[in-house]
Design a protein around this motif. Structure first.
Motif: not given
Length: 455
Positions: A115-116, A128, A130, A132, A135-136, A138-139
């Motif tokens: 994921g990084y 994973n 890409e 928004k 990313e939200d 995952r965060a």
């Protein structure tokens, strides 16, 4: 993951297949049908670190030092639930299986860090995506994993209002008083046992908000040059903190669950933890209708208190100490007989009209469900108020499940399916039968002689 590292499909497929064979060998040495119970947990003997290393004899050096480092000196052993599984793992650590283990380590690592670095490889990008939203998500997941205590405190600060604090303690006190009445009226138990149970009842401690964490200014250094480095630093710090707890005596007042988790639990040390999240609407409204509150959060609180007297935790005395002899033999025999009747009762219930509940597996939770509803209905006599309570209780368990998941949980979950947690409990409840005037032929009708009761 092997394809990410450059292998063609056939090579990667074969490496993956060999890794699965390794897992199957370990599974074959594992008692997969065995369920974890308090009795089994308590019967496990501690394995010394020296003995643990001797079992893992195929590993060069000390496994204990490898995983615990200097912290190994802070405690004197480890509890191994599946010794045969551990031995099987050791037997498989051979030169012949080295590539299989490498595959396991490699794929686990790449799955963890993929994921990084999704932009580095098309396959990782597929796993994973890409966007928004991705990313939200995952965060949020990483924050939840790495900073659960911080989230818990922040959530409690925002949502545990003075009104909720006052309301939950009032509800708790009402339910304790109701249980007191039920237990004292349980004339099928001797007076001495009732006295002991009431003592345990009034010793139950309500835990709500999280235990304040220790703030260390040095933790600011955990934030690294980038997202990945920060995540690794925080993960290592969490592991170190967990290891430091090993030699400490367990605190009976320490909240285990996050305030943001929608849950509640009874601890054998005679505490119940009701999280801040489950105290929110629609489960609880301190300014709302009392009957509705009793049917929703009240039944949950009653359920958790009921665990103090279920078929498992009844073996813990009023001080929260495991002691199967704290009650007299005659009453223990009666309690066991009633537990067996309860198991038979629940085993007749099904989901999808085919798959039966395992009444023995779910006995402890079923007892708590039954207790909770007997307790809250004991607080209400008005017919219309009771209808509100029953409706609120049923709605709190409204849920959807994929058929295959629902079937598999029958063998894995110590709780009965949601539908059964409503129907089996209410069908045996005296006031439910009276309010709705259930008669033979009605869908939820259970003959009086076949009904079950906790108290």
């Amino acid at each position: 993951m092997h394809r990410v590292m450059g292998d063609d499909y056939e090579t990667a497929d074969e490496k993956g297949r060999q890794m699965v064979y390794l897992a199957i060998d370990i599974a074959n040495a594992t008692e997969t049908e065995d369920s974890m119970t308090l009795e089994k947990m308590l019967s496990i003997q501690k394995t010394s670190f020296a003995e643990f290393d001797s079992i893992m004899s195929n590993v060069d050096g000390s496994v204990v030092e490898m995983f615990f480092g200097d912290a190994a000196g802070q405690t004197d052993g480890i509890y191994v639930y599946e010794p045969e599984q551990l031995k099987a793992v050791n037997d498989l650590i051979t030169d012949e299986n080295l590539e299989k283990w490498r595959s396991y380590i490699l794929t686990s690592y790449l799955q963890e860090i993929g994921g990084y670095i999704p932009e580095s490889n098309d396959i990782l990008r597929d796993y994973n995506p890409e966007s928004k939203e991705a990313e939200d998500e995952r965060a949020a997941t990483l924050v939840e994993v790495y900073l659960p205590v911080c989230i818990s405190e922040e959530y409690a600060e925002r949502y545990y209002t003075p009104e909720i604090d006052k309301g939950i303690h009032k509800l708790f006190d009402e339910i304790i008083d109701s249980y007191d009445e039920l237990i004292n009226n349980a004339d099928w138990l001797t007076a001495d046992t009732r006295k002991q149970l009431v003592k345990k009842l009034h010793g139950i401690k309500l835990l709500t908000t999280p235990t304040p964490r220790e703030v260390d200014a040095a933790d600011a250094k955990l934030i690294g040059e980038n997202f990945y480095e920060s995540s690794v630093n925080i993960s290592k710090k969490n592991d170190i903190d967990a290891i430091k707890k090993l030699p400490r005596k367990v605190s009976l007042d320490e909240v285990d669950m996050s305030a943001a988790e929608f849950n509640a639990q009874y601890l054998p040390c005679n505490c119940i933890n009701i999280t801040v999240a489950i105290m929110q609407k629609p489960m609880f409204d301190p300014e709302g209708d009392n009957a509705v509150n009793l049917g929703a959060l009240g039944s949950v609180v009653g359920h958790e208190i009921g665990h103090a007297f279920d078929s498992n935790c009844i073996n813990y005395n009023a001080d929260g100490i495991y002691d199967p002899t704290w009650l007299n033999d005659a009453d223990l025999k009666v309690l066991k007989e009633r537990a067996d009747v309860l198991s038979d009762y629940y085993s007749k219930f099904t989901i999808m009209e085919v798959y039966h509940v395992d009444g023995e597996l779910t006995n402890g939770e079923n007892y708590a469900d039954l207790s909770g509803i007997e307790c809250v209905t004991n607080l209400v006599d008005d017919e219309e108020e009771l209808k509100k309570l029953f409706k609120s209780y049923a709605e709190s368990w409204s849920t959807l499940a994929v058929d295959s998941d629902a079937i598999s949980t029958l063998k894995l979950d110590s709780h009965s399916p949601a539908k059964v947690r409503v129907n089996a409990v209410l069908a045996s409840n005296k006031k439910f039968n009276e309010v709705y005037d259930l008669k033979e032929g009605d869908g939820m009708y259970i003959a009086p002689e076949e009904r079950v009761s906790r108290w």
